[in-house]
Design a protein around this motif. Sequence first.
Motif, PDB file in Angstrom:
ATOM      1  N   UNK B 197      17.164  44.800  76.438  1.00 35.68           N
ATOM      2  CA  UNK B 197      18.172  43.752  76.615  1.00 35.68           C
ATOM      3  C   UNK B 197      17.684  42.694  77.600  1.00 35.68           C
ATOM      4  N   UNK B 198      17.139  43.158  78.707  1.00 34.25           N
ATOM      5  CA  UNK B 198      16.705  42.225  79.749  1.00 34.25           C
ATOM      6  C   UNK B 198      15.618  41.291  79.278  1.00 34.25           C
ATOM      7  N   UNK B 199      14.699  41.817  78.468  1.00 30.96           N
ATOM      8  CA  UNK B 199      13.579  40.985  78.045  1.00 30.96           C
ATOM      9  C   UNK B 199      13.936  40.110  76.851  1.00 30.96           C
ATOM     10  N   UNK B 200      14.845  40.586  76.015  1.00 30.31           N
ATOM     11  CA  UNK B 200      15.244  39.763  74.853  1.00 30.31           C
ATOM     12  C   UNK B 200      16.281  38.721  75.223  1.00 30.31           C
ATOM     13  N   UNK B 201      17.185  39.089  76.132  1.00 30.20           N
ATOM     14  CA  UNK B 201      18.306  38.203  76.442  1.00 30.20           C
ATOM     15  C   UNK B 201      18.146  37.459  77.764  1.00 30.20           C
ATOM     16  N   UNK B 202      17.145  37.810  78.526  1.00 27.80           N
ATOM     17  CA  UNK B 202      16.911  37.085  79.780  1.00 27.80           C
ATOM     18  C   UNK B 202      17.869  37.441  80.895  1.00 27.80           C
ATOM     19  N   UNK B 205      16.021  37.401  84.720  1.00 23.54           N
ATOM     20  CA  UNK B 205      15.639  36.167  85.423  1.00 23.54           C
ATOM     21  C   UNK B 205      16.174  34.896  84.769  1.00 23.54           C
ATOM     22  N   UNK B 206      16.810  35.039  83.623  1.00 23.37           N
ATOM     23  CA  UNK B 206      17.309  33.850  82.928  1.00 23.37           C
ATOM     24  C   UNK B 206      16.397  33.390  81.810  1.00 23.37           C
ATOM     25  N   UNK B 207      15.179  33.926  81.755  1.00 25.69           N
ATOM     26  CA  UNK B 207      14.279  33.588  80.653  1.00 25.69           C
ATOM     27  C   UNK B 207      13.949  34.865  79.878  1.00 25.69           C
ATOM     28  N   UNK B 208      13.588  34.669  78.605  1.00 24.45           N
ATOM     29  CA  UNK B 208      13.434  35.813  77.710  1.00 24.45           C
ATOM     30  C   UNK B 208      12.192  35.642  76.834  1.00 24.45           C
ATOM     31  N   UNK B 209      11.981  36.610  75.952  1.00 24.63           N
ATOM     32  CA  UNK B 209      10.852  36.525  75.034  1.00 24.63           C
ATOM     33  C   UNK B 209      10.815  35.187  74.290  1.00 24.63           C
ATOM     34  N   UNK B 210      11.984  34.675  73.957  1.00 25.91           N
ATOM     35  CA  UNK B 210      12.022  33.461  73.136  1.00 25.91           C
ATOM     36  C   UNK B 210      11.421  32.255  73.858  1.00 25.91           C
ATOM     37  N   UNK B 211      11.242  32.365  75.179  1.00 23.01           N
ATOM     38  CA  UNK B 211      10.615  31.265  75.917  1.00 23.01           C
ATOM     39  C   UNK B 211       9.084  31.320  75.845  1.00 23.01           C
ATOM     40  N   UNK B 212       8.535  32.502  75.678  1.00 21.82           N
ATOM     41  CA  UNK B 212       7.083  32.651  75.830  1.00 21.82           C
ATOM     42  C   UNK B 212       6.374  33.234  74.605  1.00 21.82           C
ATOM     43  N   UNK B 213       7.090  34.011  73.823  1.00 26.97           N
ATOM     44  CA  UNK B 213       6.454  34.645  72.667  1.00 26.97           C
ATOM     45  C   UNK B 213       7.340  34.376  71.463  1.00 26.97           C
ATOM     46  N   UNK B 214       7.035  33.300  70.797  1.00 28.95           N
ATOM     47  CA  UNK B 214       7.877  32.888  69.670  1.00 28.95           C
ATOM     48  C   UNK B 214       7.033  32.037  68.722  1.00 28.95           C
ATOM     49  N   UNK B 215       7.202  32.260  67.425  1.00 24.82           N
ATOM     50  CA  UNK B 215       6.432  31.508  66.446  1.00 24.82           C
ATOM     51  C   UNK B 215       4.947  31.686  66.686  1.00 24.82           C
ATOM     52  N   UNK B 216       4.226  30.570  66.737  1.00 23.48           N
ATOM     53  CA  UNK B 216       2.787  30.660  66.989  1.00 23.48           C
ATOM     54  C   UNK B 216       2.471  30.706  68.482  1.00 23.48           C
ATOM     55  N   UNK B 217       3.488  30.579  69.325  1.00 26.05           N
ATOM     56  CA  UNK B 217       3.266  30.600  70.781  1.00 26.05           C
ATOM     57  C   UNK B 217       3.240  32.035  71.291  1.00 26.05           C
ATOM     58  N   UNK B 218       2.220  32.337  72.049  1.00 31.48           N
ATOM     59  CA  UNK B 218       2.153  33.670  72.663  1.00 31.48           C
ATOM     60  C   UNK B 218       1.538  33.542  74.050  1.00 31.48           C
ATOM     61  N   UNK B 219       2.394  33.434  75.059  1.00 32.73           N
ATOM     62  CA  UNK B 219       1.943  33.244  76.441  1.00 32.73           C
ATOM     63  C   UNK B 219       2.227  34.520  77.225  1.00 32.73           C
ATOM     64  N   UNK B 220       1.300  35.468  77.121  1.00 27.39           N
ATOM     65  CA  UNK B 220       1.502  36.745  77.794  1.00 27.39           C
ATOM     66  C   UNK B 220       1.506  36.596  79.317  1.00 27.39           C
ATOM     67  N   UNK B 221       0.756  35.648  79.834  1.00 25.53           N
ATOM     68  CA  UNK B 221       0.721  35.483  81.295  1.00 25.53           C
ATOM     69  C   UNK B 221       2.105  35.097  81.826  1.00 25.53           C
ATOM     70  N   UNK B 222       2.661  34.033  81.291  1.00 27.76           N
ATOM     71  CA  UNK B 222       3.946  33.571  81.806  1.00 27.76           C
ATOM     72  C   UNK B 222       5.126  34.416  81.347  1.00 27.76           C
TER      73      UNK B 222
END
Lengths: 259, 252
Positions: B197-202, B205-222
Amino acid sequence: MIVVGILAAAPATATQHWLTNSSGFQIEISDTDIVATRAGRPVFSAREAAQADFNQTAHQADGAMVRIERKISVISIAGPYLSLRDEAYVELTPSAHPGGETRFWTIDLRLNGTKPNPKADGLNAIGAGRSVDLRKLVGDIPLARALSQDSFVKAAGGAGATTLDDIHDALASGMSATADQCYFVPTDWTMRSAIFGVEGSQLHARLGLPGAGTCRYRLTQLGLSIPISPFLHRLIGTVKVPSVGIKPVSITLGADAGR
Amino acid sequence: MLDGLASADLNTAIRKYQTDVLKSLSPDGRVDAGGGTIAGLLRSAEPSAANGLFGTQRATLGPTTRVATIEDLYKRQFGMSPPGLGVLTRAIIADPNITDIRWAAYMLATAWLETKFTFQPIDEDGKGSGRDYGDGETYTDTKGIKHENVYYGRGYAQITWLKNYLTNGKAIGVDDQLAIDPSKALDPAIAYQLMSQGMRKGTFTGVSFSHYIVGTKCDYFNARRIINGTDRATEIANTAESLEVVLRVAVL
């Protein structure tokens, strides 16, 4: 735009003081700071370095409130090399949990200024431009030989290792070997060192491996005895350590610093 | 043949991949962290890959994914057999909300670090000793009953502080039960729900998977910002890359 200065909490009355000289540098430990000067000009301040690190963390925090508590102590001053033990607690609000670590950190005071590395994450930023890498100081092969003699490395399966890569792999594969161990091997592991002394032509140093996750403040120490060149021996000279009873300098920066 | 097993056939296939694709003169059948084989497989895993095997981010885990294969590949790659990997992997596979294999890889990488590489929901070492939150805090429930607890780190995501136990407990539908009894966050099912829940819904911290790992974007660092700034972001990102390869091989 309003700029608000953040003042670090500091004790009102001085209770400790230690002063020494090494290779033209003067090192002074007080209640509030560890300062190195050369010819009267400051070349290092633990408080300034912590502040620079705090600024970078805050800059990267996307608006989260940041609080950092540091406890920094001097392990030794060996020629131009200042070795520190640095325990850092980092709290971002909001976040799932706090972060931070405990590390050894040796600084080459001859290098200029506090240079945070803008590409580094978290606390690796602090002083990155002047941190001593043991690989460069003593060489890969002597370092690997010395590490392979450490009991912890041996227990991890690195007894017969001849290269740093082999030792790294042995340590990494032993990371969950027993329940009472808790460390991991970061990418900059050979830069997490402190000089403890020189005996004859042997340099006594330690590498510190930080804890992982739930044990983030633990420091696993690997003991090293490394033969050094006459040049390095002359450069280091006499290793000086703080008087007994000198406490770590506490530096708290950020949200509700005094609490 | 794609049998989902870390078998001799898979080892042969890896050697063949090393020889044919990577042009290795000494194929060893290994997929080591930080090695060339991983790098090659990850390149193959780019969305534009034409081979169809590693497909895109839409490749996902499912009921047919063999957990034993993941455990075996993990052992090959990391040199250890963590006790909780199977349970956590099964929970991820069973979670219909995990629609991207890279989310699964990043969740596993997070648990890897946070649980001392055990993949088990555990207590924070020292239980907050020496920190403000280690002194304990009182929560007063809706009936006016006071509950004195120490809200130190627990579970896969090591949630800490009373406010996190309250908000994330409510987010997974257990109201204030975690504030009343924080040890419930050590239950694997609850610990999993908190992390998912925490990682999918943010909710951390207020940010979630959809901010960093979505579509062709995959920013494992951030993506670490979903949990806690950039604390250990590099190491977790590297591990997520390796685990992504493990998962992609496992779903072949």
